[in-house]
Design a protein around this motif. Structure first.
Motif, PDB file in Angstrom:
ATOM      1  N   TYR A 219     -31.512  42.170  16.985  1.00  0.00           N
ATOM      2  CA  TYR A 219     -32.756  42.305  16.226  1.00  0.00           C
ATOM      3  C   TYR A 219     -33.685  41.147  16.560  1.00  0.00           C
ATOM      4  CZ  TYR A 219     -29.839  45.572  13.669  1.00  0.00           C
ATOM      5  OH  TYR A 219     -28.996  46.604  13.339  1.00  0.00           O
ATOM      6  N   PRO A 220     -34.987  41.395  16.595  1.00  0.00           N
ATOM      7  CA  PRO A 220     -35.931  40.346  17.009  1.00  0.00           C
ATOM      8  C   PRO A 220     -36.094  39.263  15.941  1.00  0.00           C
ATOM      9  CG  PRO A 220     -37.133  42.288  16.312  1.00  0.00           C
ATOM     10  CD  PRO A 220     -35.676  42.680  16.310  1.00  0.00           C
ATOM     11  N   SER A 221     -36.498  38.097  16.399  1.00  0.00           N
ATOM     12  CA  SER A 221     -36.804  37.014  15.461  1.00  0.00           C
ATOM     13  C   SER A 221     -38.310  36.909  15.286  1.00  0.00           C
ATOM     14  CB  SER A 221     -36.255  35.693  16.010  1.00  0.00           C
ATOM     15  OG  SER A 221     -36.881  35.373  17.235  1.00  0.00           O
ATOM     16  N   ILE A 222     -38.717  36.182  14.241  1.00  0.00           N
ATOM     17  CA  ILE A 222     -40.135  35.963  13.968  1.00  0.00           C
ATOM     18  C   ILE A 222     -40.374  34.456  13.901  1.00  0.00           C
ATOM     19  CG2 ILE A 222     -41.981  36.244  12.263  1.00  0.00           C
ATOM     20  CD1 ILE A 222     -40.700  38.879  11.450  1.00  0.00           C
ATOM     21  N   THR A 223     -41.411  33.998  14.602  1.00  0.00           N
ATOM     22  CA  THR A 223     -41.729  32.577  14.640  1.00  0.00           C
ATOM     23  C   THR A 223     -43.010  32.304  13.880  1.00  0.00           C
ATOM     24  OG1 THR A 223     -40.682  32.327  16.802  1.00  0.00           O
ATOM     25  CG2 THR A 223     -42.209  30.605  16.148  1.00  0.00           C
ATOM     26  N   ARG A 224     -42.979  31.279  13.067  1.00  0.00           N
ATOM     27  CA  ARG A 224     -44.175  30.833  12.349  1.00  0.00           C
ATOM     28  C   ARG A 224     -44.397  29.341  12.655  1.00  0.00           C
ATOM     29  NH1 ARG A 224     -45.346  34.159   7.752  1.00  0.00           N
ATOM     30  NH2 ARG A 224     -45.099  36.294   8.512  1.00  0.00           N
ATOM     31  N   ASP A 225     -45.625  28.987  12.981  1.00  0.00           N
ATOM     32  CA  ASP A 225     -45.971  27.587  13.206  1.00  0.00           C
ATOM     33  C   ASP A 225     -46.794  27.080  12.033  1.00  0.00           C
ATOM     34  OD1 ASP A 225     -44.729  27.820  15.607  1.00  0.00           O
ATOM     35  OD2 ASP A 225     -46.577  28.033  16.791  1.00  0.00           O
ATOM     36  N   ILE A 226     -46.471  25.846  11.623  1.00  0.00           N
ATOM     37  CA  ILE A 226     -47.250  25.228  10.544  1.00  0.00           C
ATOM     38  C   ILE A 226     -47.588  23.800  10.944  1.00  0.00           C
ATOM     39  CG2 ILE A 226     -46.318  26.613   8.638  1.00  0.00           C
ATOM     40  CD1 ILE A 226     -44.368  24.370   8.058  1.00  0.00           C
ATOM     41  N   ALA A 227     -48.782  23.349  10.552  1.00  0.00           N
ATOM     42  CA  ALA A 227     -49.197  21.960  10.764  1.00  0.00           C
ATOM     43  C   ALA A 227     -49.408  21.355   9.385  1.00  0.00           C
ATOM     44  CB  ALA A 227     -50.466  21.884  11.598  1.00  0.00           C
ATOM     45  N   LEU A 228     -48.581  20.366   9.034  1.00  0.00           N
ATOM     46  CA  LEU A 228     -48.618  19.761   7.708  1.00  0.00           C
ATOM     47  C   LEU A 228     -49.293  18.401   7.771  1.00  0.00           C
ATOM     48  CD1 LEU A 228     -44.930  20.543   6.636  1.00  0.00           C
ATOM     49  CD2 LEU A 228     -47.014  21.841   6.054  1.00  0.00           C
ATOM     50  N   VAL A 229     -50.209  18.169   6.835  1.00  0.00           N
ATOM     51  CA  VAL A 229     -50.883  16.876   6.728  1.00  0.00           C
ATOM     52  C   VAL A 229     -50.175  16.069   5.645  1.00  0.00           C
ATOM     53  CG1 VAL A 229     -53.036  15.661   6.235  1.00  0.00           C
ATOM     54  CG2 VAL A 229     -53.078  17.853   7.456  1.00  0.00           C
ATOM     55  N   VAL A 230     -49.657  14.917   6.046  1.00  0.00           N
ATOM     56  CA  VAL A 230     -48.904  14.057   5.123  1.00  0.00           C
ATOM     57  C   VAL A 230     -49.344  12.613   5.334  1.00  0.00           C
ATOM     58  CG1 VAL A 230     -46.866  15.548   5.049  1.00  0.00           C
ATOM     59  CG2 VAL A 230     -47.041  13.779   6.801  1.00  0.00           C
ATOM     60  N   ASN A 231     -48.908  11.744   4.441  1.00  0.00           N
ATOM     61  CA  ASN A 231     -49.161  10.314   4.616  1.00  0.00           C
ATOM     62  C   ASN A 231     -48.439   9.804   5.864  1.00  0.00           C
ATOM     63  OD1 ASN A 231     -50.727  10.172   2.283  1.00  0.00           O
ATOM     64  ND2 ASN A 231     -48.948   9.691   0.992  1.00  0.00           N
ATOM     65  N   LYS A 232     -49.024   8.769   6.489  1.00  0.00           N
ATOM     66  CA  LYS A 232     -48.449   8.244   7.727  1.00  0.00           C
ATOM     67  C   LYS A 232     -47.046   7.695   7.537  1.00  0.00           C
ATOM     68  CE  LYS A 232     -52.577   7.051  10.410  1.00  0.00           C
ATOM     69  NZ  LYS A 232     -53.322   5.926  11.046  1.00  0.00           N
ATOM     70  N   ASP A 233     -46.742   7.216   6.313  1.00  0.00           N
ATOM     71  CA  ASP A 233     -45.431   6.593   6.111  1.00  0.00           C
ATOM     72  C   ASP A 233     -44.322   7.602   5.862  1.00  0.00           C
ATOM     73  OD1 ASP A 233     -46.254   7.441   3.650  1.00  0.00           O
ATOM     74  OD2 ASP A 233     -45.943   5.516   2.630  1.00  0.00           O
ATOM     75  N   VAL A 234     -44.650   8.892   5.827  1.00  0.00           N
ATOM     76  CA  VAL A 234     -43.627   9.920   5.629  1.00  0.00           C
ATOM     77  C   VAL A 234     -42.878  10.125   6.945  1.00  0.00           C
ATOM     78  CG1 VAL A 234     -43.177  12.330   5.069  1.00  0.00           C
ATOM     79  CG2 VAL A 234     -44.923  11.059   3.811  1.00  0.00           C
ATOM     80  N   VAL A 235     -41.561  10.111   6.878  1.00  0.00           N
ATOM     81  CA  VAL A 235     -40.730  10.257   8.077  1.00  0.00           C
ATOM     82  C   VAL A 235     -40.626  11.740   8.446  1.00  0.00           C
ATOM     83  CG1 VAL A 235     -38.458   9.857   9.062  1.00  0.00           C
ATOM     84  CG2 VAL A 235     -39.441   8.186   7.486  1.00  0.00           C
ATOM     85  N   THR A 236     -40.933  12.025   9.704  1.00  0.00           N
ATOM     86  CA  THR A 236     -40.921  13.415  10.169  1.00  0.00           C
ATOM     87  C   THR A 236     -39.540  14.047  10.014  1.00  0.00           C
ATOM     88  OG1 THR A 236     -42.664  12.908  11.755  1.00  0.00           O
ATOM     89  CG2 THR A 236     -41.373  14.900  12.153  1.00  0.00           C
ATOM     90  N   GLY A 237     -38.511  13.292  10.255  1.00  0.00           N
ATOM     91  CA  GLY A 237     -37.157  13.816  10.126  1.00  0.00           C
ATOM     92  C   GLY A 237     -36.834  14.251   8.706  1.00  0.00           C
ATOM     93  N   ASP A 238     -37.384  13.540   7.706  1.00  0.00           N
ATOM     94  CA  ASP A 238     -37.158  13.923   6.312  1.00  0.00           C
ATOM     95  C   ASP A 238     -37.831  15.255   6.020  1.00  0.00           C
ATOM     96  OD1 ASP A 238     -35.759  11.602   6.017  1.00  0.00           O
ATOM     97  OD2 ASP A 238     -37.387  10.483   5.041  1.00  0.00           O
TER      98      ASP A 238
END
Length: 804
Positions: free
Chosen positions: A712-731
């Motif tokens: 069965y096919p998958s569905i991809t969604r892209d999102i661009a989140l605006v956060v404070n600079k001190d927020v760790v991307t890994g979190d």
């Protein structure tokens, strides 16, 4: 120990055995021969010439024009720059066409307009080390004795037609620190006899006891002291053959008396010393401990301050020698010496070592006393030296010897059995073969059924217990003859453990990735030990360190890898990637063994790859090193277990360092060395990592389970989140995974943006999310529901908003 093959032939028959074959046999018997040097290797065309005339070169102040007779009336002109060349000398001449060391070929030449047909040679030009050349010839050509035949082979006259074996002796084999000791070993290997030098000489009517008396206060330090007196000695150069043998043994010739004491030292392994009797200042030799603060000037012209731990030879009042180490300048044999007092003694090894270490004096004599000499050679060596002084210095040996003797030594008696020898070696050697081995070693043996009682000669002080006899049988029977057997039983030993297999995988992966294995010291300094340690601990200190730089056990491998990088960069090796698997040592309490933990560390700098043809270069950076580690975790099946967290560690770059966690347990770190540290160590941009290897390799890994590729096919969604600079991307990524539920299968970051269109304290992080269900085709409603939950969760947790 350097062993002259030609000299060795005087003590044991070597017919039919080349030097290379002998070296192989000695090595196989347990003493490693580190190399065989052919002294005249590649040289030819060097003959004895007679300088018939010498005059100043007409066009050069520092050159001499010599007419040299090469034999059979062949006189040639040679231009020579040596200051000591003169008419009437016998010299070494490299004729036209000769070859000298370094493949240096002699040709006809013109020097300042004058023809030169050859070269008058110094010893260094013939391949002799400068430190072995007698002082009088150290800055000029070598002059042969006047009776040397013109036209003969100069290399043969100098003893350079010889092969020298370098033995790498272990401390227990001090018996081979002499030519006779090596002869015993070789004779045992070849099954031949040892030929001792014949000692005989005429004595004068006077008695030695009328000239000297010997007293020993420190009887434990000096249980045996023998002195002989030799009169009417004429000091001159020793015979050429003796000088050649001394140089082959690594000893510089001086004069006939001193050379003879050194010759007997090498021959018998018994150090001797010759005093100028007239400079001694008394008729007494007193051996005692030095007084604290007492001084002596040794033969190297250095004044040394003594302590009560040092043993000295005195004339009854003042020291004339530092016993067993070096003589004093006040009693040195000189050109005007006519009467010699010859010393042969047995000194306690630890006492000699103390003096040698305290004064930084390491001599041929002290090396032998420290390891132990044969007490039964003290007299023989003294007699041999007296014989040679009589022969080559014209000396008259006075009757008898003067001695102080409190020595009480018995040869060791060791018992073993044939059964024990065969059981330990896993062999079936017959009693007759074992006895033959001991006979070849010249050990006295007594057989009583299967029991063998061996009386060990005093020259073999290393044999004291039963296991020593087993070793002697094994090495002379031949280690190659020990049979090879396969293990039997239900559980066959020999396979690698799981841990060892994984460690081998780690090595193969890292080397395949382009890293070279390094091996560094486990010992370091107290200053370096705490740096980059994954776990802090007290130091484990050595009780007797070699130096402060090697005084404690390391807590991290990285400091020494950085030293290795510095060493390589200083030598223009600027693209380097090293790894090391080794232990660190964590303190476990006072007077307890430290806890040993295995670590994997790496250090990388320079270009990661460079394709000059395409003009592509990839410098080392954080992501290169992280990629190497990610590949390693994939090999170990730990990819899903490891997380990276930004961190700050001492000595590391504050913005390019991450700690690695495995299920919330710290297992390592990776990052760039702090720029200030790089500057201190003269490093370019450098990245390092250190991992708790034992934790990684012992972690339980689930068995690999394969799943059917989804139809069965998958569905991809892209999102661009605006956060404070001190927020760790890994979190953010971890929160997305938690919120996405079962349908969310993959999350990856594909863009991070900071710029004019965002507020100064904000950043945009773009993620790609892939949803699918292996059982059915997803609808937009299914994905939207899961996706909105993700957006809601990151908004609540991090204040994230979608970038428009």
């Amino acid at each position: 120990m350097f062993v002259s093959y030609k000299w060795l032939e005087e003590y044991v028959d070597l017919s039919g055995i080349t030097s290379e074959e002998l070296a192989e046999k000695i090595t196989r018997s347990g003493i490693e021969v580190e190399g065989v040097e052919i002294l005249n290797d590649g040289m030819k065309g060097v003959v004895i010439g007679h300088v018939v005339e010498r005059e100043q070169h007409p066009n050069a102040d520092k050159l001499n024009k010599c007419q040299v007779d090469l034999g059979e009336g062949n006189v040639v002109q040679i231009i020579c720059g040596a200051a000591n060349v003169d008419k009437g000398q016998k010299v070494a001449v490299a004729t036209v066409g000769a070859v000298l060391p370094g493949n240096f070929k002699i040709k006809k030449a013109k020097l300042r307009g004058e023809e030169s047909n050859g070269m008058i040679c110094s010893l260094t030009e013939l391949g002799v080390e400068s430190k072995l050349v007698a002082k009088e010839y150290s800055e000029g050509i070598f002059v042969f004795p006047s009776d040397t035949e013109v036209g003969t082979d100069a290399l043969e006259q100098l003893g350079l037609d010889d092969h020298v074996l370098e033995l790498g002796l272990t401390p227990n084999r001090s018996d081979c620190l002499s030519m006779l000791g090596v002869a015993y070993e070789v004779a045992a290997i070849l099954g031949r006899d040892v030929i001792y030098p014949e000692i005989s000489y005429e004595t004068a009517s006077e008695k030695a006891s009328d000239y000297i008396q010997v007293n020993v206060e420190a009887k434990e330090d000096n249980p045996l002291y023998v002195a002989k007196v030799i009169k009417n000695v004429k000091i001159e150069p020793s015979p050429l053959w003796m000088q050649a043998r001394l140089m082959a043994a690594g000893i510089r010739p001086h004069n006939n008396v001193v050379d003879i004491t050194n010759y007997v030292l090498i021959e018998y392994g018994q150090p001797l010393h010759a005093f100028d009797y007239d400079r001694l200042g008394s008729k007494e030799i007193l051996v005692r401990r030095a007084a604290n603060g007492e001084k002596i000037t040794t033969l190297d012209d250095k004044e040394r301050t003594l302590t009560e731990n040092h043993l000295v030879i005195t004339n009854g009042k003042e020291p004339v020698a530092l016993a067993g180490v070096m003589g004093g300048v006040n009693s040195e044999v000189q050109a005007d010496t006519t009467t010699v007092l010859l010393e042969s003694a047995l000194f306690e090894g630890q006492r000699i070592r103390t003096a040698s270490k305290d004064h930084g004096l390491r001599s041929e004599a002290s090396a032998r006393f420290e390891k132990g000499v044969d007490p039964n050679r003290v007299y023989a060596a003294c007699e041999r030296a007296a014989q040679l002084i009589s022969l080559y210095a014209g000396g008259e040996v006075l009757e008898g010897s003067v001695e102080a003797n409190t020595l009480n030594i018995e040869p060791a008696v060791v018992t073993t059995t044939v059964e024990k020898i065969n059981r330990v070696l896993g062999m079936n050697i017959s009693t007759e073969e074992i006895k033959d081995i001991f006979d070849r070693l010249q050990f006295e043996t007594v057989l009583d059924n299967n029991t063998i009682t061996v009386t060990v000669p005093t020259r073999r002080g290393d044999i004291t217990i039963e296991e020593d006899l087993v070793e002697e049988v094994a090495r002379l029977y031949g280690y190659d003859n020990i049979p090879t057997t396969l293990p039997v039983g239900a559980a066959i030993p020999g396979r690698l453990t799981d841990y060892q297999e994984k460690r081998r995988k780690v090595r193969r992966y890292l080397e395949g990735a382009g890293l070279y294995q390094a091996i560094t010291y486990s010992l370091t300094s107290a200053e370096k030990a705490p740096k980059y340690a994954l776990e802090q601990s007290d130091f484990t200190k050595l009780a007797l360190p070699m130096s402060e730089e090697r005084s404690v056990l390391r807590l991290s491998i990285i400091p020494h890898l950085l030293d290795t990088l510095t060493y390589n960069l200083a030598r223009q090796n600027d693209q380097i990637a090293f790894y090391e698997i080794a232990s660190v040592y964590l303190a476990n309490g006072e007077n307890k063994q430290p806890i040993e933990k295995e670590r994997l560390a790496g250090a990388l700098t320079g270009l990661w790859h460079s394709h000059q043809w395409q003009g592509e270069k990839k410098p080392m950076d954080f992501y290169v090193v992280k990629g190497i580690l990610d590949g390693l975790f994939d090999v170990l099946g730990l990819t899903d277990k490891i997380t990276y967290k930004q961190a700050k560690r001492d000595g590391m770059h504050p913005g390019r360092t991450a700690e690695l966690y495995m299920e919330d347990v710290l297992v390592g770190f990776v990052g760039q060395i702090h720029p200030t540290v790089q500057k201190e160590l003269d490093l370019t941009e450098t990245y390092v990592f250190e991992l708790a290897l034992a934790d990684l390799l012992t972690h339980h890994i689930e068995e690999v389970r394969f799943e059917v590729i989804p139809k069965y096919p998958s569905i991809t969604r892209d999102i661009a989140l605006v956060v404070n600079k001190d927020v760790v991307t890994g979190d953010i990524q971890a929160e997305i995974v938690n919120a996405g539920g079962k349908l969310l299968k993959e999350v990856s970051v594909f863009d991070v943006y900071e710029g004019d269109r965002l507020e100064g304290d904000k950043k945009s992080v773009a993620f790609s999310l892939r949803y699918f269900d292996p059982e059915r085709t997803l609808t937009d409603e299914d994905v939207t529901k899961a996706h909105e939950k993700v957006l809601q969760q990151v908004s609540e947790k991090f204040g994230a908003t979608l970038r428009s």
